[in-house]
Design a protein around this motif. Structure first.
Motif, short mmCIF file in Angstrom:
data_model
loop_
_atom_site.label_atom_id
_atom_site.label_comp_id
_atom_site.label_asym_id
_atom_site.label_seq_id
_atom_site.Cartn_x
_atom_site.Cartn_y
_atom_site.Cartn_z
N LEU A 201 0.66 -1.24 -0.35
CA LEU A 201 -0.01 0.20 -0.13
C LEU A 201 0.62 1.43 -0.05
CD1 LEU A 201 -2.08 -1.07 2.76
CD2 LEU A 201 -2.26 -1.36 0.25
N ASN A 202 0.57 2.36 -0.73
CA ASN A 202 1.49 3.19 -0.93
C ASN A 202 0.50 4.07 -0.87
OD1 ASN A 202 4.10 2.38 -2.09
ND2 ASN A 202 3.71 1.71 -3.63
N LEU A 203 1.24 5.11 0.51
CA LEU A 203 -0.39 6.08 0.68
C LEU A 203 0.87 7.39 0.51
CD1 LEU A 203 -2.10 8.04 2.36
CD2 LEU A 203 -0.78 7.31 4.32
N ILE A 204 0.02 7.95 -0.01
CA ILE A 204 0.75 9.41 -0.71
C ILE A 204 -0.07 10.92 -0.15
CG2 ILE A 204 0.95 11.00 -2.37
CD1 ILE A 204 1.38 8.16 -4.01
N ASP A 205 0.87 10.75 1.28
CA ASP A 205 0.07 12.33 2.16
C ASP A 205 0.08 13.52 0.96
OD1 ASP A 205 -1.32 13.52 4.28
OD2 ASP A 205 0.97 13.46 4.67
N THR A 206 -1.34 13.94 0.65
CA THR A 206 -1.29 15.08 0.12
C THR A 206 -1.52 16.15 1.26
OG1 THR A 206 -3.71 15.14 -0.12
CG2 THR A 206 -2.72 14.21 -1.91
N PRO A 207 -0.88 17.37 -0.09
CA PRO A 207 -1.23 18.71 1.14
C PRO A 207 -2.75 18.87 1.55
CG PRO A 207 0.13 19.01 -0.73
CD PRO A 207 -0.17 17.82 -1.30
N GLY A 208 -3.16 18.79 2.46
CA GLY A 208 -4.83 19.27 3.11
C GLY A 208 -5.27 20.56 2.47
N HIS A 209 -4.68 21.43 2.44
CA HIS A 209 -5.35 22.50 2.19
C HIS A 209 -5.40 22.66 0.26
CE1 HIS A 209 -5.59 26.79 2.45
NE2 HIS A 209 -5.31 26.69 3.59
N VAL A 210 -6.08 23.39 0.04
CA VAL A 210 -6.30 23.45 -1.64
C VAL A 210 -5.76 24.27 -2.03
CG1 VAL A 210 -8.78 25.38 -2.16
CG2 VAL A 210 -8.42 23.49 -3.08
N ASP A 211 -5.21 25.40 -1.15
CA ASP A 211 -3.91 26.65 -2.05
C ASP A 211 -2.91 25.75 -2.09
OD1 ASP A 211 -6.19 28.31 -0.91
OD2 ASP A 211 -4.68 29.08 0.35
N PHE A 212 -3.03 24.73 -1.96
CA PHE A 212 -1.42 23.66 -2.71
C PHE A 212 -2.02 23.25 -3.32
CE2 PHE A 212 -0.83 24.69 1.79
CZ PHE A 212 0.60 24.86 1.98
N SER A 213 -2.76 23.60 -4.32
CA SER A 213 -3.04 22.92 -5.21
C SER A 213 -2.30 21.96 -6.37
CB SER A 213 -4.74 22.91 -6.18
OG SER A 213 -3.54 24.07 -7.04
N HIS A 214 -1.30 22.77 -6.76
CA HIS A 214 -0.39 22.22 -7.32
C HIS A 214 0.00 21.21 -7.11
CE1 HIS A 214 -0.48 26.18 -9.44
NE2 HIS A 214 0.30 25.66 -10.44
N GLU A 215 0.43 21.14 -5.77
CA GLU A 215 1.30 19.69 -5.05
C GLU A 215 -0.02 18.84 -4.84
OE1 GLU A 215 4.25 19.54 -1.79
OE2 GLU A 215 4.50 21.29 -2.40
N VAL A 216 -1.06 18.99 -5.02
CA VAL A 216 -2.30 17.96 -4.72
C VAL A 216 -2.17 17.22 -5.66
CG1 VAL A 216 -5.13 17.65 -4.25
CG2 VAL A 216 -3.70 19.13 -3.00
N ARG A 217 -2.69 18.23 -7.13
CA ARG A 217 -2.34 17.55 -8.29
C ARG A 217 -1.53 16.53 -8.30
NH1 ARG A 217 -5.26 19.81 -11.77
NH2 ARG A 217 -7.47 21.99 -11.06
#
Lengths: 382, 599
Positions: free
Chosen positions: B73-89
């Motif tokens: 299982l690869n858990l990819i922890d995304t930034p929780g804040h939509v302002d970081f949407s680049h990183e989220v994407r």
């Protein structure tokens, strides 16, 4: 009477019949047995003193309420001072008194002690304000005390006023000053009400039960005090002190402002000599018990370095109408104040806050913001 | 490959994402209980304190499922804040599925919806998870209805758990295995891996985090970064199991790290595609965006003595932050500092906060600016990203400013408010499309400069947090930009100068005057504060002189007390910036930059 070149002796009498809610001096409610014990302790302290190199030409009984002590107590305190210290025969003597303590007998007693300046804690001539301040005399009683003191023939009768009370109307302050001017004492001290930590007023303010007069209203009242007293023939020789003539100034208090030596005896009293300042125990019980053990009641002290002395010299000098002696500042501390602060001092002169004429003097408007002016100046020696 | 699951957790802030991640890690025995600490994936102080994830982290877990098989299982922890949407994407691009976490007492919130839209864009398989079911305020029925109505997901498929108290975690793990798809990809095809993040290691240099789409990464292999066009040899490759575990190869579909002798983070681009030098892939993975600074601001140390420390701090920060650029500047009012380029306002915020937190710096920042293309009357063309270098109005023939295409996803009921907002932000060609019932995407072409100031905050306000926002750079377009100077007591404060559209110049100048007049303390003289364009005053405020600042009594005992107070106040003054004889506190600089949103 002395010319004022010597040292000053301050004698503290901490008792008041009731403690005013704004007072942050070392003060306790009067009580006959405590008072007797204190006088004994003070006599012991004076007996332990022996600053041989100082010669005293002013003595100031402050408080508290020195007028609460009997003539006999006052006399024995003075005698003890004269026994231990080199007090000039014609030393200038001042005593603070509350209006309610002023009567013919008391006045005669103080005259007999040789009091030159009698300073009366009148504070206001408005009934409402006196109640607010927790004073125990009426406006009429205040007037009577001043009138009788003037008749008694002291060199200087001084009247204390307090202004800047929350909600104080300029009209009421003006009225107090006019009533004072009609009485025509030689000297006036006019202090802005300051709410100090640890006082009942401070607690009330913290609980939101005491308003604060806005800074701009305070400034307005400060200017009113200065202009009204000026018009009545008093000139300000310090931020809060006014006199009709040069001779009517407080010879003793001026020593505080030019780094002259002074010795304080009594509860919490401060002393200064040379570069050293030290102070007494502020707790009455400890003050008395230490002296009863034959110990001097010192609580602390400091040795001032040049930069601290220079800061004090500037801060104290600018509070006085004669201003700051720039040459002396340069000679004593190597500080060329004008050169280091050319631009800002020029702007003060332009704004009518200061005058430069060999000395640096603040105008009444400048005196009102003297602390800010000191803060703005660069006091590092060149 | 069928035993690999790449997934992330998306959630509204505070809904328990980091706690759930902690439990999954513990349940798979990836860390022994003694070494465990909360929010184990969040390594920065700011993350732990704010309870948010800024930089994504990744962990590979081994899970033995109910069917007896071992899954990776690869858990990819995304930034929780939509302002970081680049990183989220980028993180979402590396996943096949996501756990959509909803707080059982709070229900579906704005961020949940915004993140859902993003996840849908990448066609992720979603498993709703209701967390905190053991809270007294938990209302599972209501939350189930919201999952149905607001998210359009089947509430009967939602897993119920309490990450905090370790309830239902097995159910979550089983759902990951059963319901999320395994990755696709062709093991025989040329290598194609997405570099979705990178870390800097003092000893090893750059550690790239990759998701292998096709092919395999092997130790010793020569790889090529397709956008950077650089070749490197793989020194080490492996999984991230909280610590790096070298494996020699990274198979198709898996997530892991690659060390390839790259010295600084500037030598790579996040989002780049890794392929093999010998047999390169034809096309890179789409969706790459070069991390180019678009926002510029000058950073000054509060005390000019700290300039050296600031230099060192920025150098260190850059090791981990490829997008940050900086060059030395000097301001008459603020002394030496750095002109810095940022990816966006939040990036700026984070850099500022990290400098303050991790390096103990006390800073002043100038107003953020975009890059303007200026054509001079003599035909010369210059790029200006600093108001100080904006040419005289008389020499300017034409100015162009960068435009963006804003894409705003919102529930339909906010459509009117958002269209109005776009108009106010000088938006052009504003359009909307229905994405699904009740969901609308508004697109608008607007100047990037407008987004810099208060767009995010105003969008959040008008959509009550239910809007998600992203943008793509468009072109440069002609504009009417003026330089607004701020004068304090008749002296220009160069760090407060700004480039503004002429229509907005007066209101911006007024805002500055207002903020400065309420944050600069009264002085013993009157202080005029003026906003000017080329010497013409367009806004004005006056700070009245205070009239009273003097101690009433100053006798024996008062003198020491008074002196000490003055000494303290004089020291406090050193923390102020002096402009002429006016002391400007740090708060004043901060207030003018931060608070347009208050209007």
């Amino acid at each position: 009477m002395s010319s004022g070149g010597g040292a000053g002796l301050y004698l503290h009498v901490p008792f008041c019949s009731a403690v005013c809610p704004y007072c942050d001096f070392a003060v306790v409610p009067a009580d006959a047995s405590r008072s007797a014990r204190y006088v004994q302790a003070l006599l012991t302290e004076l007996a332990l003193l022996g600053e041989e190199e100082l010669s005293f030409d002013t003595i100031y009984f402050g408080g508290g309420t020195p007028s609460a002590l009997s003539r006999a107590d006052l006399e024995s305190i003075l005698a003890a001072a004269r026994r231990s210290l080199a007090v000039e025969d014609d030393a200038w003597l001042a005593l603070e008194a509350n209006p309610e303590d002023v009567d013919a007998a008391a006045l005669e007693g103080w005259r007999g002690l040789g009091v030159n300046m009698l300073s009366l804690g009148v504070q206001s001539f408005q009934a409402e304000e006196l109640r607010f301040l927790g004073r125990r005399h009426s406006a009429a009683e205040g007037e009577r005390a001043v009138r009788e003191a003037l008749t008694a023939g002291f060199d200087i009768v001084s009247v204390d006023l307090i202004f800047g009370l929350p909600g104080q109307e300029p009209e009421n302050l003006r009225d107090s000053i006019r009533r004072l001017a009609e009485l025509d004492p030689q000297h006036v001290s006019c202090y802005q009400l300051t709410v100090h930590e640890g006082t009942p007023f401070h607690r009330r303010r913290q609980q939101g039960r005491l308003l604060e007069l806005g800074e701009s209203s305070q400034g307005e009242l400060f200017e009113l005090v200065h202009s009204e007293l000026e018009a009545a023939g008093y000139s300000a020789y310090e931020v809060s002190n006014f006199a009709k003539t040069e001779d009517a100034r407080s010879l003793h208090n001026q020593k505080y402002w030019d780094h002259s030596s002074y010795l304080g005896a009594g509860l919490a009293a401060h002393s200064f000599s040379g570069r050293r300042r030290w102070w007494n125990e502020p707790d009455l019980e400890r003050y008395c018990s230490r002296l009863e053990r034959g110990e001097r009641p010192l609580a602390g002290g400091e040795e001032l370095d040049s930069s601290e002395l220079a800061l004090e010299a500037v801060m104290l000098g600018l509070r006085r109408s004669r201003g700051l002696d720039l040459d002396r500042l340069r000679a004593d501390y190597g500080l060329n104040l004008l050169e280091r602060n050319a631009a800002i001092i020029e702007s003060y002169v332009e704004d009518g806050l200061a005058v430069v004429d060999g000395r640096l003097r603040l105008t009444p408007r400048g005196l009102a913001v003297a602390d800010a002016v000191v803060r703005s100046l660069d006091l590092d020696p060149a | 490959m069928e035993h690999i699951r790449n997934f992330c957790i998306i959630a509204h802030i505070d809904h328990g994402k980091s706690t759930l991640a902690d439990r999954l890690i513990q349940a798979c025995g990836a860390v022994d209980d003694r070494k465990f600490r909360d929010q184990i994936l969040d390594s920065m102080d700011i993350e732990r304190e704010r309870g948010i994830t800024i930089k994504s982290n990744t962990v590979t877990l081994e899970y033995t499922a109910a069917d007896g098989e071992v899954y990776q299982l690869n858990l990819i922890d995304t930034p929780g804040h939509v302002d970081f949407s680049h990183e989220v994407r980028r993180s979402l691009m590396s996943c096949e599925g996501a756990l959509l976490l909803v707080d059982a007492s709070q229900g579906v919130e704005a961020q949940t919806v915004a993140n859902l839209y993003l996840a849908m864009e990448y066609e992720l398989e979603l498993v709703p998870v209701i967390n905190k079911i053991d809270l007294p305020a938990a209302d599972i029925d209501r939350v189930s209805e919201e999952i149905d109505a607001d998210l359009g997901l089947d509430p009967f498929e939602a897993i119920q758990c309490s990450a905090k108290n370790n309830i239902g975690i097995d159910g979550v793990l089983e759902a990951i295995v059963e319901r999320l798809p395994s990755p696709g990809g062709d093991p025989e095809a040329p290598l194609k891996a997405l570099v979705f993040d990178a870390q800097y290691d003092k000893y090893r240099g750059v550690v790239m985090l990759v998701r292998v789409e096709d092919g395999v990464i092997r130790k010793g292999q020569s790889i090529r970064l397709m956008y950077t066009e650089a070749d490197h040899v793989v020194e080490e490759v492996g999984y991230l199991k909280l610590e790096k575990v070298a494996t020699g190869t990274l198979e198709t579909g898996s997530v892991g790290y690659v060390i390839a002798g790259i010295k600084t983070i500037q030598d790579i681009n996040i989002g780049d595609t890794m392929t093999e030098t010998e047999r390169p892939a034809k096309e890179p993975i789409p969706g790459y965006r070069e991390a180019k600074p678009v926002v510029y601001s000058s950073i000054y140390p509060m005390s000019s003595e700290d300039y050296g420390d600031l230099t060192k701090a920025l150098d260190k920060l850059k090791l981990n932050d490829a997008a940050l650029t900086f060059t030395k500047v000097s301001s008459a009012a603020l002394g030496f500092g750095f002109r810095c380029g940022f990816l966006g306002l939040l990036h700026l915020d984070i850099v500022q906060e990290r400098l303050e937190r991790e390096f103990g710096m006390s800073l002043l920042l100038s107003a953020p600016t975009v890059q303007y293309d200026v054509t001079l009357t003599n035909g010369e063309e210059v790029v200006v990203d600093n108001p100080s270098f904006f040419p005289d109005a008389g020499d300017v023939e034409r100015v162009e400013e960068p435009y963006i295409k804003a894409s705003i996803m919102i529930p339909e009921k906010f459509l009117g408010a958002v269209m109005e907002l776009c108009r106010e932000q000088r938006g052009e060609k504003t359009q909307f499309d229905y994405l699904a019932v009740g969901r609308v995407e508004v697109t608008s072409e607007m100047p990037l400069a407008e987004v810099l100031f208060d767009f995010y905050d105003r969008l959040k306000t008008v959509t009550r947090g239910y809007g998600s926002f992203d943008y793509d750079a468009l072109d440069y377009r002609a504009t009417d930009i003026v330089k607004v100077d701020i004068m304090v007591n008749k002296e220009r404060v160069d760090a407060l100068s700004q480039l503004v559209h002429r229509e907005k110049a007066r209101s911006r100048a007024m805002h500055y005057c207002d903020k400065l007049s309420s944050t600069i303390p009264k002085h013993q003289f009157k202080i005029p504060i003026q906003g000017t364009i080329g010497g013409t005053i367009i806004a004005r405020k006056t700070i009245n002189a205070f009239r009273k600042d003097v101690t009433a009594k100053c006798y024996g005992g008062d003198i020491t007390r008074k002196r000490k107070l003055l000494e303290k106040q004089k020291k406090g003054k050193q923390k102020m910036k002096m402009v002429g004889s006016v002391e400007i506190p740090q708060e004043a600089f901060i207030a003018v930059l931060k608070t347009e949103k208050e209007k």
